[in-house]
Each structure stands twice: as C-alpha cells, then as structure tokens.
Scaffold this active site. Structure first.
Site, PDB file in Angstrom:
ATOM      1  CB  CYS A  67      -4.778   3.820  -5.583  1.00  0.00           C
ATOM      2  SG  CYS A  67      -4.056   2.160  -5.488  1.00  0.00           S
TER       3      CYS A  67
ATOM      4  N   GLY B 219      -1.361   2.296  -7.244  1.00  0.00           N
ATOM      5  CA  GLY B 219      -2.073   2.503  -8.506  1.00  0.00           C
ATOM      6  C   GLY B 219      -1.441   3.612  -9.329  1.00  0.00           C
TER       7      GLY B 219
ATOM      8  CB  CYS C 219      -0.912   0.006   1.230  1.00  0.00           C
ATOM      9  SG  CYS C 219      -1.951   1.480   1.370  1.00  0.00           S
TER      10      CYS C 219
ATOM     11  CG  HIS D 296      -1.930  -1.858  -9.683  1.00  0.00           C
ATOM     12  ND1 HIS D 296      -2.787  -0.956  -9.111  1.00  0.00           N
ATOM     13  CD2 HIS D 296      -1.056  -2.218  -8.709  1.00  0.00           C
ATOM     14  CE1 HIS D 296      -2.435  -0.749  -7.853  1.00  0.00           C
ATOM     15  NE2 HIS D 296      -1.384  -1.504  -7.567  1.00  0.00           N
TER      16      HIS D 296
ATOM     17  CD  GLU E 130      -7.012   1.438  -3.106  1.00  0.00           C
ATOM     18  OE1 GLU E 130      -6.776   0.510  -2.314  1.00  0.00           O
ATOM     19  OE2 GLU E 130      -6.647   2.611  -2.915  1.00  0.00           O
TER      20      GLU E 130
HETATM   21  N1  API Z   1      -6.335  -2.157  -2.469  1.00  0.00           N
HETATM   22  C1  API Z   1      -4.923  -2.513  -2.641  1.00  0.00           C
HETATM   23  C2  API Z   1      -4.155  -2.267  -1.320  1.00  0.00           C
HETATM   24  C3  API Z   1      -4.064  -0.779  -0.985  1.00  0.00           C
HETATM   25  C4  API Z   1      -3.356  -0.006  -2.068  1.00  0.00           C
HETATM   26  C5  API Z   1      -3.550   1.505  -2.067  1.00  0.00           C
HETATM   27  N2  API Z   1      -4.367   2.042  -1.005  1.00  0.00           N
HETATM   28  C6  API Z   1      -2.215   2.221  -2.188  1.00  0.00           C
HETATM   29  O1  API Z   1      -2.086   3.362  -1.724  1.00  0.00           O
HETATM   30  O2  API Z   1      -1.306   1.626  -2.819  1.00  0.00           O
HETATM   31  C7  API Z   1      -4.822  -4.000  -3.009  1.00  0.00           C
HETATM   32  O3  API Z   1      -5.743  -4.759  -2.655  1.00  0.00           O
HETATM   33  O4  API Z   1      -3.814  -4.368  -3.626  1.00  0.00           O
END
Ligand code: API
Length: 295
Positions: free
Chosen positions: A230, A233, A75, A172, A221
């Site tokens: 994100c 992301g 994250c 992603h 997400e």
């Molecule tokens: N939902 C993402 C985890 C959090 C990523 C995001 N909040 C960031 O800042 O990178 C996943 O399941 O891979």
C-alpha cells in the site's frame, strides 16, 4: 459494454487501468466491482481512471475506485502505474506530470532506472481532516508524538490498540508490531477498517521497525482487504515512525510485494514537507472485457 483495459501492478498492489482521456465510460460502483472481481472480472485491488484535466498547468486527472466500488482520494502505488501508463500509451512524453486527485495535486516522475518517484504532498495530522472522531478521547504521548488507544470492539476482553492516526489524503491508522508476519492483520484489520471513530473507514497499517532506515509493513486496506503493498500506507507508516522518534528521513519499506522507499523531511520539524515515494510500476497485460450493464 466492451471496454479496453490495462492490468498493472506496483509492488504487487494490482490495478485495472482505464484510459478515459477520449471520453468517460460512466461506470457504476457495481461495474467497478465487476472489473475488480478476481473470478468473474479482471481482478484488481483498485480501478484507476486516467482522465484529462481542465485546469491549466495540470496534465491529467486521476480517479481511483477500490475493489468494493467506492471512490477514494488517493492511491500511491497506483500513481506510479499511472505515470508508466501515460508514457507507454503516448499520452505524454514528459518525465514529470502534475496530476489532480480528490486529495489534491501529486507529481509522479519517471526515473531513468524505470522506477517512479511521486511527490505525494504533505501528510495531514488534524483528526477532523483524517477524518477521525477524537471526541472524549485523550491522545497518549508516545515518543515525540501521540497515539490513540482504541478498543476494537465493545466486548469486555476487546484488545486496546495504540494507533497513530494521520492522512495522506486518504485515512490511515498505523500500529507498531514486534513481528509483522505474525501480526493480527486478518482479525484486527477489519475491526480497525470499520471502527466507528473513522466515519469514512480507514486503512489499517501494521509496522515492524527493524532499524531507523528499514521497516516491514502490512496493510489491511479500506475497501480492498490486505494487499501485497500500500503506497499511501507506506507513506503514512514512515511519517508516523518519524514523528514517534523511531525512524530517519529516508526509509526502505519492505512489503510482501516489494520495497518502497519513502522520504520525508518532517523530522527536521517541517511537518508540512511533502512525502516522496519511490518504487516499481509494471504493465502486466492489456485486454478487452464485456462489462455487464447492471454492473
Ligand atoms: N484502499 C485505499 C486506496 C488505495 C491505496 C493503496 N492501494 C495505495 O497504494 O496507496 C483507501 O481506501 O484509502
């Protein structure tokens, strides 16, 4: 169980941060879901756990759970808040810390202006490591790289979406859109997130390229739905844009919650170069909450 927590946000992606350096709380997926619940709990996109590291040369362990209670590998916005948290809590006085995650080592750095830069490590492109099931699919040559044209459902008129697929330790799938504000995030996001070709689901990015140094991005997400930003992301979207020949090595990513700056030297051909992400990290408040035992 009564626990102390700190609420933080990075570009509007918000977190409950738990200090487990003095002992693990042993929370269940249901208890993580409770903490993330915006009506019955604290409310957050992810829950971040700060733990001690066993390996010499590594300062901390960083464990991430999505709002749906599932543990994930990485994250990015959380990594910046992690850095602010360990400094503010007096857990370190270092400007750079080495942090072990499920995805590998990352190195957040506290900058003098209060923003945080994180070495997020290198992107991963092999489909099997995303993971992405490319069996029977032909990658479509796109710019200097490739996209995968996926039907989003089995219905006859299902949209076929060209996706750039890669991993920042977490999976992603990024598509280009002409206008990010009008992009079909609410309809296509869930279909991409749970597409059968992503065995561990996927984060769905929608990127509008404004210039070779500026993009707008929305992300639906995995395990949290659309967030205001994100971090991984943003890293994945910029790496994809560079490989598709659309972006330069340093890009400002405009998200609904703020601006992240992403830098990747891969455009000069070093695909194993690390991705650097810089952005804000804010402590909102601290508190205590009774977490139900059943969770
Ligand atoms: N939902 C993402 C985890 C959090 C990523 C995001 N909040 C960031 O800042 O990178 C996943 O399941 O891979």
């Amino acid at each position: 169980m009564r626990i102390r927590f700190t609420k933080m946000q990075g570009a509007g992606n918000d977190f409950v941060v738990l200090d487990e350096t003095r002992g693990l709380l042993g929370l269940s997926p249901g208890q993580y879901r409770f903490l993330a619940d915006r009506h019955f709990g604290v409310g957050a996109d992810q829950i971040l756990s700060v733990r001690t590291a066993s390996d010499p040369g590594v300062d901390f362990q960083y464990v991430i759970h999505n709002a749906d209670g599932g543990e994930v590998e990485q994250c990015g916005n959380g990594a910046r808040c992690f850095m602010r948290f360990v400094r503010e809590q007096g857990l370190t006085d270092k400007d750079v810390v080495r942090v072990q995650t499920l995805a590998g080592l990352i190195a957040p750095r506290m900058n003098a202006d209060g923003r945080v830069t994180v070495d997020m490590g290198p992107p991963i492109f092999e489909p099997a490591r995303v993971p992405f099931d490319d069996a029977g699919l032909d990658a479509q040559p796109t710019g200097g790289w490739q996209t995968w044209h996926l039907a989003l459902s089995t219905e006859a008129e299902s949209p076929i979406v060209p996706l750039a697929v890669l991993s920042m330790g977490n999976p992603h799938a990024v598509q280009l859109v002409p206008d990010v504000d009008g992009a079909p995030v609410a309809t296509q996001g869930p279909l991409i997130e749970r597409h059968p070709r992503f065995p561990q689901r996927v984060n769905a990015g929608f990127m509008q390229v404004q210039s070779r140094g500026q993009v707008k991005l929305r992300v639906f997400e995995r395990g949290a739905g659309e967030t205001l930003a994100c971090g991984t992301g943003a890293c994945a979207a910029v790496v994809a844009g560079i490989r598709l020949g659309l972006l330069d090595a340093r890009v400002d990513v405009h998200t609904r919650g703020g601006v992240l700056t992403i830098e990747w030297a891969g455009e000069q051909g070093d695909l194993g170069a690390p991705v650097f992400m810089t952005g804000p990290a804010v402590t909102v408040f601290s508190g205590e909450i009774d977490v139900p035992d059943e969770g």
